[in-house]
Design an enzyme around this catalytic site. Structure first.
Site, PDB file in Angstrom:
ATOM      1  N   LYS A   1      -7.119  -0.990  -9.091  1.00 14.96           N
ATOM      2  CA  LYS A   1      -7.329  -0.540  -7.561  1.00 14.96           C
ATOM      3  C   LYS A   1      -6.240  -0.163  -6.854  1.00 14.96           C
ATOM      4  O   LYS A   1      -6.054   0.602  -5.821  1.00 14.96           O
ATOM      5  CB  LYS A   1      -7.798  -1.914  -7.002  1.00 14.96           C
ATOM      6  CG  LYS A   1      -9.100  -2.229  -7.563  1.00 14.96           C
ATOM      7  CD  LYS A   1     -10.012  -3.570  -6.936  1.00 14.96           C
ATOM      8  CE  LYS A   1     -10.610  -2.746  -5.487  1.00 14.96           C
ATOM      9  NZ  LYS A   1     -11.672  -4.348  -4.910  1.00 14.96           N
TER      10      LYS A   1
ATOM     11  N   ASP B   1     -14.206  -1.713   0.779  1.00 12.03           N
ATOM     12  CA  ASP B   1     -14.704  -3.097   0.666  1.00 12.03           C
ATOM     13  C   ASP B   1     -14.780  -3.719   2.268  1.00 12.03           C
ATOM     14  O   ASP B   1     -15.551  -4.639   2.459  1.00 12.03           O
ATOM     15  CB  ASP B   1     -13.340  -3.892   0.246  1.00 12.03           C
ATOM     16  CG  ASP B   1     -13.395  -3.921  -1.448  1.00 12.03           C
ATOM     17  OD1 ASP B   1     -14.514  -3.631  -2.070  1.00 12.03           O
ATOM     18  OD2 ASP B   1     -12.352  -3.761  -2.263  1.00 12.03           O
TER      19      ASP B   1
END
Length: 279
Positions: A71, A108
């Site tokens: 990520k 997110d």
């Protein structure tokens, strides 16, 4: 020339990846909306990441999700990085654009807020301080979204102090640091309480911080979703709090990517949750 249109492909990249529930989620949406596409789990080693990303668009991929351990590293490989992804310092959603460029985003924080809006509709970040356990990538996304939503103060505690100091330096004076030994103290008056750590997850140590100072007015969220109701959430529920499990965040963070890749904004409902749980 073929008369058949190219079938759009997407997937999730990580290592390991066999445990991911994302294929269940996206597979459910593809079937629900009758979209001729596929979503594939891909276990990619760190040393192969750049070569794989450059090859995926040529293989028919329109984008992919990214999870641990890639990520952070994908930011350096992307051509366009959104302000959200840059602020969080990680990307979880890539779009392979028609002009050949890789667009990196982090959804997110969006997923976190959308989950709260669905399952705790009376919640507002502005009503009082927030308390966040953990200081990793998920915590950064949560803190970013809480600041944008107007939280007046965000109290943070983590087992490793250096990571919290870094957050304070980057996010500024609305961040208050608490040593892990006194983490329970930050619950005093907090109206949004979030566990972003892996504590309480199946296979991980239990969440052992005292919740004695928890207000019954607080909304309590655990990003862990295995089990769905962690000890952390069970104790908060017993204290009279509104509780929200982590499965909804997993689902909601996937909505923007699915829409960008397949051209359909999916609905998050109980059938979606059931599909992700394999029911």
């Amino acid at each position: 020339m073929s008369d058949h249109p190219r079938i759009p492909l997407a997937g999730v990249i990580g290592s390991p990846i066999a445990h991911s529930r994302s294929p269940l989620l996206h597979g459910h949406w593809l079937k629900t909306y009758g979209i001729k596409g596929h979503y594939i789990p891909m276990d990619i080693a760190t040393e192969d990441l750049q070569r794989v990303l450059s090859a995926l668009p040529r293989a028919g991929f329109v984008g992919c999700n990214v999870t641990i351990p890639h990520k952070v590293s994908v930011l350096a490989l992307a051509d366009v990085v959104t302000e959200r992804a840059a602020l969080v310092g990680a990307a979880n959603t890539l779009v392979f654009r028609a002009d050949g460029k890789i667009h990196a985003d982090n959804t997110d924080g969006y997923g976190f807020i959308a989950n709260l809006e669905q399952y705790a509709p009376k919640w507002s970040a502005t009503t009082g301080p927030a308390a966040v356990f953990g200081a990793g990538g998920a915590a950064r996304a949560v803190i970013t979204s809480l600041l944008e939503a107007g939280a007046p103060e965000i109290r943070v505690s983590n087992r490793t102090r250096a990571r919290v100091d870094t957050l304070r330096a980057e996010f500024g004076p609305r961040i208050a640091i608490y040593d892990w030994a006194h983490a329970g103290n930050m619950l005093e008056g907090a109206l949004t309480v979030v566990n972003t750590s892996a504590l309480g997850m199946v296979g991980q140590p239990e969440f052992m911080v005292s919740l004695d100072a928890l207000s019954a007015r607080a909304t309590v969220v655990d990003l862990v979703y295995t089990p769905l109701k962690t000890r952390f959430l069970a104790e908060a529920e017993a204290a009279g709090c509104t509780i929200v499990d982590g499965l909804g965040m997993l689902i909601h963070q996937a909505v923007p990517g699915f829409e960008r890749w397949f051209g359909q904004r999916p609905v998050v409902d109980e059938a979606t949750r059931a599909a992700v749980l394999g029911r």
